[in-house]
Design an enzyme around this catalytic site. Structure first.
Site, PDB file in Angstrom:
ATOM      1  N   CYS A  81       0.681  -1.117   0.105  1.00 35.26           N
ATOM      2  CA  CYS A  81      -0.054   0.116  -0.058  1.00 35.26           C
ATOM      3  C   CYS A  81       0.748   1.262   0.076  1.00 35.26           C
ATOM      4  CB  CYS A  81      -1.062  -0.099   1.375  1.00 35.26           C
ATOM      5  SG  CYS A  81      -1.860  -1.550   1.356  1.00 35.26           S
ATOM      6  N   HIS A 136      -2.684   6.978   3.488  1.00 32.53           N
ATOM      7  CA  HIS A 136      -3.030   5.838   3.002  1.00 32.53           C
ATOM      8  C   HIS A 136      -4.454   5.401   3.233  1.00 32.53           C
ATOM      9  CE1 HIS A 136      -3.928   1.810   1.700  1.00 32.53           C
ATOM     10  NE2 HIS A 136      -3.558   1.175   2.811  1.00 32.53           N
ATOM     11  N   ASN A 153     -10.372   0.471   0.492  1.00 27.68           N
ATOM     12  CA  ASN A 153      -8.976   0.290   0.752  1.00 27.68           C
ATOM     13  C   ASN A 153      -8.206  -0.282  -0.721  1.00 27.68           C
ATOM     14  OD1 ASN A 153      -6.121  -0.466   0.672  1.00 27.68           O
ATOM     15  ND2 ASN A 153      -6.388  -0.989   3.183  1.00 27.68           N
TER      16      ASN A 153
HETATM   17  C1  LIG Z   1      -9.662  -5.909  10.090  1.00 29.00           C
HETATM   18  C2  LIG Z   1     -10.361  -5.046  11.385  1.00 29.00           C
HETATM   19  C3  LIG Z   1     -11.315  -4.088  11.132  1.00 29.00           C
HETATM   20  C4  LIG Z   1     -11.003  -6.426  12.357  1.00 29.00           C
HETATM   21  O1  LIG Z   1     -11.107  -5.709  13.676  1.00 29.00           O
HETATM   22  P1  LIG Z   1     -10.925  -6.236  15.063  1.00 29.00           P
HETATM   23  O2  LIG Z   1     -11.583  -5.505  15.913  1.00 29.00           O
HETATM   24  O3  LIG Z   1      -9.519  -6.200  15.024  1.00 29.00           O
HETATM   25  O4  LIG Z   1     -11.482  -7.680  14.896  1.00 29.00           O
HETATM   26  P2  LIG Z   1     -11.092  -8.853  15.436  1.00 29.00           P
HETATM   27  O5  LIG Z   1     -10.495  -9.738  14.596  1.00 29.00           O
HETATM   28  O6  LIG Z   1     -10.316  -8.666  16.636  1.00 29.00           O
HETATM   29  O7  LIG Z   1     -12.452  -9.501  15.971  1.00 29.00           O
HETATM   30  C5  LIG Z   1     -13.418  -8.885  16.775  1.00 29.00           C
HETATM   31  C6  LIG Z   1     -14.765  -9.523  16.839  1.00 29.00           C
HETATM   32  O8  LIG Z   1     -15.351  -9.314  15.351  1.00 29.00           O
HETATM   33  C7  LIG Z   1     -15.774 -10.484  14.608  1.00 29.00           C
HETATM   34  N1  LIG Z   1     -15.217 -10.358  13.389  1.00 29.00           N
HETATM   35  C8  LIG Z   1     -13.993 -10.319  12.832  1.00 29.00           C
HETATM   36  N2  LIG Z   1     -14.312  -9.953  11.453  1.00 29.00           N
HETATM   37  C9  LIG Z   1     -15.507  -9.704  11.257  1.00 29.00           C
HETATM   38  C10 LIG Z   1     -16.393  -9.570  10.172  1.00 29.00           C
HETATM   39  N3  LIG Z   1     -15.797  -9.314   8.844  1.00 29.00           N
HETATM   40  N4  LIG Z   1     -17.629  -9.304  10.311  1.00 29.00           N
HETATM   41  C11 LIG Z   1     -18.279  -9.585  11.304  1.00 29.00           C
HETATM   42  N5  LIG Z   1     -17.524  -9.920  12.601  1.00 29.00           N
HETATM   43  C12 LIG Z   1     -16.108  -9.911  12.593  1.00 29.00           C
HETATM   44  C13 LIG Z   1     -14.758 -11.670  15.482  1.00 29.00           C
HETATM   45  O9  LIG Z   1     -15.107 -12.658  15.439  1.00 29.00           O
HETATM   46  C14 LIG Z   1     -14.617 -11.062  16.778  1.00 29.00           C
HETATM   47  O10 LIG Z   1     -15.875 -11.645  17.524  1.00 29.00           O
HETATM   48  P3  LIG Z   1     -15.614 -11.841  18.970  1.00 29.00           P
HETATM   49  O11 LIG Z   1     -15.356 -10.639  19.831  1.00 29.00           O
HETATM   50  O12 LIG Z   1     -17.285 -12.324  19.543  1.00 29.00           O
HETATM   51  O13 LIG Z   1     -14.578 -13.029  19.342  1.00 29.00           O
HETATM   52  C15 LIG Z   1      -9.222  -4.388  12.225  1.00 29.00           C
HETATM   53  O14 LIG Z   1      -8.130  -5.098  12.630  1.00 29.00           O
HETATM   54  C16 LIG Z   1      -8.422  -3.400  11.389  1.00 29.00           C
HETATM   55  O15 LIG Z   1      -9.140  -2.394  11.001  1.00 29.00           O
HETATM   56  N6  LIG Z   1      -7.092  -3.623  11.006  1.00 29.00           N
HETATM   57  C17 LIG Z   1      -6.763  -2.718  10.155  1.00 29.00           C
HETATM   58  C18 LIG Z   1      -6.472  -3.461   8.861  1.00 29.00           C
HETATM   59  C19 LIG Z   1      -6.201  -2.543   7.644  1.00 29.00           C
HETATM   60  O16 LIG Z   1      -6.717  -1.363   7.460  1.00 29.00           O
HETATM   61  N7  LIG Z   1      -5.203  -3.102   6.808  1.00 29.00           N
HETATM   62  C20 LIG Z   1      -4.925  -2.348   5.762  1.00 29.00           C
HETATM   63  C21 LIG Z   1      -3.434  -2.757   5.474  1.00 29.00           C
HETATM   64  S1  LIG Z   1      -2.840  -1.638   4.668  1.00 29.00           S
END
Ligand SMILES: CC(C)(COP(=O)(O)OP(=O)(O)OC[C@H]1O[C@@H](n2cnc3c(N)ncnc32)[C@H](O)[C@@H]1OP(=O)(O)O)[C@@H](O)C(=O)NCCC(=O)NCCS
EC number: 2.3.1.180
Length: 334
Positions: free
Chosen positions: A121, A256, A287
């Site tokens: 990215c 980004h 993204n």
């Molecule tokens: C991807 C992202 C949104 C996930 O959010 P998070 O809060 O870290 O999510 P987690 O993986 O810890 O999961 C939290 C909960 O949501 C649930 N969950 C995860 N993905 C899900 C989805 N797509 N839809 C619904 N629920 C989801 C999980 O099962 C978990 O449930 P629980 O609390 O009952 O166990 C977050 O990590 C993020 O924004 N990361 C940065 C990603 C990014 O910008 N990448 C670009 C790279 S350049």
């Protein structure tokens, strides 16, 4: 024997900007027809409401060409004037040949140096630094930089960690000579010890026999979230220090477009004054990886949230892990 080199240093700036946004708008509800998620969860966690996916007739090379054509028109630069074209992408479907020579040919360029770079990215900001260095050194007078992705081809639509985040699009700028410095020195770097955080799986080597016909992006989202808003605040301050600019001097912050929560936390950590407009293109565009910075730049200019000539801080980060940021003067829009 003395090897000849250009000796006249010049200033470099972005002279024109153009984008291609694919026609097909994809809502969260459409994503959730396959993904076990909901519109509400996606909006709360990422800010994303819609994104765009390329249609059958929108290729990576076609999107790059369209964006570059608009950037060249905005800059008033012809194909003959361009000495080099750089495409930043991670989703050109072939490792060989690179996409850039085909984009150059489609733009009517003949014999123009053209190559791809891969810095996830952060690719656009890396390529912008290369282009600026070429123009400043006198090695080239005009360089076209394209950031482009077709991530919809490289996603597992059932993967809860990526399927709602990534999207398609292209953005391009022409970098050329300028009376004033328009592109500050880059604060850039990498951390290969975190290579596992954003990957392609299966790899090109290990994928045979897995039954999967192409690799998909995989991401440890929580690790990205723990890293980017804090590490990138330091990179932002370094980019401003290198350019001799303070947060109060900025008109716009164009990071980004990873997701809205990362942007908001990063802006807070940088301690940007409220007067600085912040890019939020991720809400409508998702993204788009290497394309996200020029697309976000275009959205701000089109929506009058910023103007050509304004001072903006760019920061990009992603797979590698790799990152790059610089202070720039915003270009005119095609
Ligand atoms: C991807 C992202 C949104 C996930 O959010 P998070 O809060 O870290 O999510 P987690 O993986 O810890 O999961 C939290 C909960 O949501 C649930 N969950 C995860 N993905 C899900 C989805 N797509 N839809 C619904 N629920 C989801 C999980 O099962 C978990 O449930 P629980 O609390 O009952 O166990 C977050 O990590 C993020 O924004 N990361 C940065 C990603 C990014 O910008 N990448 C670009 C790279 S350049």
């Amino acid at each position: 024997m003395t090897i000849q080199q250009p000796t006249e240093l010049t200033h470099a700036a972005m002279l024109g900007l153009g984008v291609h946004r694919p026609e097909r708008v994809v809502t969260n509800d459409e994503i959730c027809e396959v993904l076990d998620s909901s519109d509400e969860w996606i909006q709360t966690r990422s800010g994303i409401k819609t994104r765009r996916f390329a249609g059958e007739d929108e290729t990576l090379i076609g999107m790059s060409t369209a964006a570059a054509e608009r950037a060249m028109a905005a800059a008033g630069v012809t194909a003959e004037q361009v000495g080099c074209l750089i495409v930043a992408t991670s989703t050109h479907p072939e490792h060989t040949p690179a996409s850039a020579p085909q984009v150059a040919t489609a733009l009517g360029m003949t014999g123009t140096a053209a190559f791809d770079i891969s810095a996830g990215c952060a690719g656009f900001c890396h390529a912008l630094n290369l282009a600026s260095s070429m123009v400043r050194s006198g090695a080239e007078s005009h360089v076209v930089v394209v950031g482009v992705e077709q991530l919809s081809r490289f996603m597992d639509p059932t993967d809860r960690g990526t399927a709602f985040i990534f999207a398609d699009g292209a953005g391009a700028v022409v970098v050329g000579p300028s009376d004033e410095p328009g592109i500050g020195p880059a604060a850039w770097g990498s951390d290969g010890s975190q290579a596992h955080v954003i990957t392609q799986t299966p790899s090109c080597i290990g994928g045979h026999g897995t039954g999967q016909d192409h690799p998909v992006v995989q991401m440890e989202g929580t690790a990205v979230f723990r890293w980017a808003p804090f590490a990138m605040a330091e990179v932002a301050h370094e980019a401003m220090r290198l350019a001799g600019v303070a947060p109060d001097d900025l008109d716009a912050f164009i990071p980004h477009q990873a997701n809205l929560r990362i942007t908001q936390t990063l802006a807070k950590n940088i301690k940007l004054p409220e007067s600085v407009a912040i890019a939020t293109d991720v809400v409508d565009a998702g993204n788009t990886s290497a394309a996200s910075v020029p697309l976000a730049m275009e959205a701000m200019l089109r929506q009058d949230e910023a103007s050509a000539g304004d001072t903006a801080l760019l920061i990009a980060f992603g797979a590698g892990l790799s990152y790059a940021g610089q202070v720039v003067t915003l270009p005119p829009l095609g």
